[in-house]
Design an enzyme around this catalytic site. Sequence first.
Site, PDB file in Angstrom:
ATOM      1  NE  ARG A  55       1.139  -6.189  -4.144  1.00 46.31           N
ATOM      2  CZ  ARG A  55       0.997  -7.245  -4.471  1.00 46.31           C
ATOM      3  NH1 ARG A  55       0.332  -7.673  -5.345  1.00 46.31           N
ATOM      4  NH2 ARG A  55       1.137  -8.225  -3.547  1.00 46.31           N
ATOM      5  CG  HIS A  57      -4.974  -8.108  -6.951  1.00 48.06           C
ATOM      6  ND1 HIS A  57      -4.434  -7.121  -5.875  1.00 48.06           N
ATOM      7  CD2 HIS A  57      -4.142  -9.182  -6.712  1.00 48.06           C
ATOM      8  CE1 HIS A  57      -3.321  -7.656  -5.571  1.00 48.06           C
ATOM      9  NE2 HIS A  57      -2.996  -8.800  -5.895  1.00 48.06           N
TER      10      HIS A  57
HETATM   11  P1  NAP Z   1      10.419 -11.723  -7.136  1.00 45.71           P
HETATM   12  O1  NAP Z   1      10.850 -13.194  -7.224  1.00 45.71           O
HETATM   13  O2  NAP Z   1      11.162 -10.956  -5.863  1.00 45.71           O
HETATM   14  O3  NAP Z   1      11.080 -10.980  -8.411  1.00 45.71           O
HETATM   15  C1  NAP Z   1      10.985  -9.445  -8.298  1.00 45.71           C
HETATM   16  C2  NAP Z   1      11.671  -9.143  -9.480  1.00 45.71           C
HETATM   17  O4  NAP Z   1      11.526  -7.629  -9.606  1.00 45.71           O
HETATM   18  C3  NAP Z   1      13.147  -9.471  -9.392  1.00 45.71           C
HETATM   19  O5  NAP Z   1      13.615  -9.825 -11.037  1.00 45.71           O
HETATM   20  C4  NAP Z   1      13.719  -7.961  -9.136  1.00 45.71           C
HETATM   21  O6  NAP Z   1      15.054  -7.529  -9.655  1.00 45.71           O
HETATM   22  C5  NAP Z   1      12.851  -6.973  -9.706  1.00 45.71           C
HETATM   23  N1  NAP Z   1      12.923  -5.731  -9.297  1.00 45.71           N
HETATM   24  C6  NAP Z   1      12.577  -5.254  -7.846  1.00 45.71           C
HETATM   25  N2  NAP Z   1      12.944  -4.035  -7.879  1.00 45.71           N
HETATM   26  C7  NAP Z   1      13.492  -3.724  -9.118  1.00 45.71           C
HETATM   27  C8  NAP Z   1      13.853  -2.144  -9.623  1.00 45.71           C
HETATM   28  N3  NAP Z   1      13.760  -1.138  -8.781  1.00 45.71           N
HETATM   29  N4  NAP Z   1      14.375  -2.414 -10.874  1.00 45.71           N
HETATM   30  C9  NAP Z   1      14.079  -3.119 -11.586  1.00 45.71           C
HETATM   31  N5  NAP Z   1      13.831  -4.582 -11.276  1.00 45.71           N
HETATM   32  C10 NAP Z   1      13.418  -4.636 -10.001  1.00 45.71           C
HETATM   33  O7  NAP Z   1       9.003 -11.569  -7.179  1.00 45.71           O
HETATM   34  P2  NAP Z   1       7.758 -12.505  -7.755  1.00 45.71           P
HETATM   35  O8  NAP Z   1       7.528 -13.615  -6.913  1.00 45.71           O
HETATM   36  O9  NAP Z   1       8.269 -12.527  -9.272  1.00 45.71           O
HETATM   37  O10 NAP Z   1       6.574 -11.432  -7.570  1.00 45.71           O
HETATM   38  C11 NAP Z   1       6.726 -10.281  -8.157  1.00 45.71           C
HETATM   39  C12 NAP Z   1       5.201  -9.534  -7.743  1.00 45.71           C
HETATM   40  O11 NAP Z   1       4.375  -9.783  -8.410  1.00 45.71           O
HETATM   41  C13 NAP Z   1       5.216  -9.394  -6.322  1.00 45.71           C
HETATM   42  O12 NAP Z   1       5.869  -8.573  -5.684  1.00 45.71           O
HETATM   43  C14 NAP Z   1       3.511  -8.811  -6.339  1.00 45.71           C
HETATM   44  O13 NAP Z   1       3.688  -7.511  -6.126  1.00 45.71           O
HETATM   45  C15 NAP Z   1       3.044  -9.260  -7.546  1.00 45.71           C
HETATM   46  N6  NAP Z   1       2.095 -10.444  -7.518  1.00 45.71           N
HETATM   47  C16 NAP Z   1       0.877 -10.304  -7.850  1.00 45.71           C
HETATM   48  C17 NAP Z   1      -0.158 -11.104  -8.188  1.00 45.71           C
HETATM   49  C18 NAP Z   1      -1.476 -10.840  -8.553  1.00 45.71           C
HETATM   50  O14 NAP Z   1      -2.403 -11.546  -8.435  1.00 45.71           O
HETATM   51  N7  NAP Z   1      -1.715  -9.628  -9.428  1.00 45.71           N
HETATM   52  C19 NAP Z   1       0.217 -12.289  -7.485  1.00 45.71           C
HETATM   53  C20 NAP Z   1       1.255 -12.544  -6.998  1.00 45.71           C
HETATM   54  C21 NAP Z   1       2.379 -11.559  -7.099  1.00 45.71           C
HETATM   55  P3  NAP Z   1      16.203  -8.712  -8.889  1.00 45.71           P
HETATM   56  O15 NAP Z   1      16.013  -9.941  -9.613  1.00 45.71           O
HETATM   57  O16 NAP Z   1      17.594  -8.096  -9.604  1.00 45.71           O
HETATM   58  O17 NAP Z   1      16.086  -8.882  -7.642  1.00 45.71           O
HETATM   59  C1  GLV Z   2      -0.846 -11.187  -4.737  1.00 37.10           C
HETATM   60  O1  GLV Z   2      -1.219 -10.191  -5.098  1.00 37.10           O
HETATM   61  C2  GLV Z   2       0.557 -11.712  -4.174  1.00 37.10           C
HETATM   62  O2  GLV Z   2       1.176 -10.807  -3.745  1.00 37.10           O
HETATM   63  O3  GLV Z   2       0.702 -12.840  -4.123  1.00 37.10           O
END
Ligand code: NAP
Ligand code: GLV
Length: 313
Positions: A228, A276
């Site tokens: 983000r 994005h």
């Molecule tokens: P997820 O499975 O919930 O993983 C989040 C990771 O971040 C976990 O490893 C978590 O740690 C870590 N984390 C959270 N808070 C933290 C902190 N304070 N310090 C250190 N590590 C921290 O989420 P995901 O599915 O991988 O998605 C991640 C993010 O990608 C989404 O929330 C979204 O913002 C972004 N995204 C962007 C796009 C795009 O098109 N640009 C698309 C999809 C998603 P733990 O494992 O210890 O809980």
């Molecule tokens: C896109 O930004 C998502 O959170 O899937």
Amino acid sequence: MTILVAVRGWKPDHWIDALRATAPDRTVVLPGDAFDPTAVRYALVWKPEPGYLRTFPKLEAIFSLGAGVDHLTTDPDLPDLPVVRIVDPDLTGRMTEWVVLNVLLHHRRQAHYITAQATGTWKPLRQWAASAVRVGIMGLGELGSDAAQALQALGFRVTGWSRTEKRMDGVDCFHGDQGLAPFLARTDILVSLLPLTAETENLIDRAVIDALAKGGPLGGPVILNAGRGRSLVEADLLDALADGRVKGASLDVFATEPLPPDSPLWRAPNVFLTPHVAAESDPEALSRYVIGEIAAYEAGRPLRHLVDRHKGY
Ligand code: NAP
Ligand code: GLV
């Protein structure tokens, strides 16, 4: 069992078509349609109007149509219901493609070759092996761990940083506040796939940038952000790019989206920008996911991939 689709900033038509094709027996409605609010059981949403979901008294579950949920957690009137997020190989694969593409753009020094081609210049640069480059992934969740595996398969040395302790074959894992400095000190290319929470907002600032490895093969650290925009202090990145403390960047997410035309990021050196689109939510693939999760729930199985409101992701 009506399903409501409320998406702001996205055209809903494709979602409606995909949902009706996936589940022809369900009633799928949009906010402007004439329907009985008490019939709505499930809401599929992206940036819904704050407070809007409160108006459905029989709502049972909210599905975020993206992996991120900051578009919901910031709503003070969000009903106290289960919030399910997207965890699907289609979305994960798209993000891994973006991460690999952008790591390779910097590793293979593509900005130089794009410029050289424009002027018809034949100028080879020295190329390092992937095994000489250390990629550090912030956020080792669904997306970060898949990207880590793909980068490892290409030969990069991969580390990860998460909130809680993790173990992954071949990946040096760090966690928590105490793990941040050693993680940064061995990172040549930083990749943020963090969710936006109170703890991650403005996390990547001047101090974090200056703690990245120096003397790596790329001539300076590189920063990739597809988590983000508000996790990165853009002014600090611009300063670091201007004075050479950071060698390059790839950004898919921004503090303000769309990125304003006068943002200096558009013209910053060795910076690749995408609007994005790193991991777009595909209506066909994600309709299958959501309808499958609803069917499992109605068959008595617990909802999966639930958001922890306290943690904010
Ligand atoms: P997820 O499975 O919930 O993983 C989040 C990771 O971040 C976990 O490893 C978590 O740690 C870590 N984390 C959270 N808070 C933290 C902190 N304070 N310090 C250190 N590590 C921290 O989420 P995901 O599915 O991988 O998605 C991640 C993010 O990608 C989404 O929330 C979204 O913002 C972004 N995204 C962007 C796009 C795009 O098109 N640009 C698309 C999809 C998603 P733990 O494992 O210890 O809980
Ligand atoms: C896109 O930004 C998502 O959170 O899937």
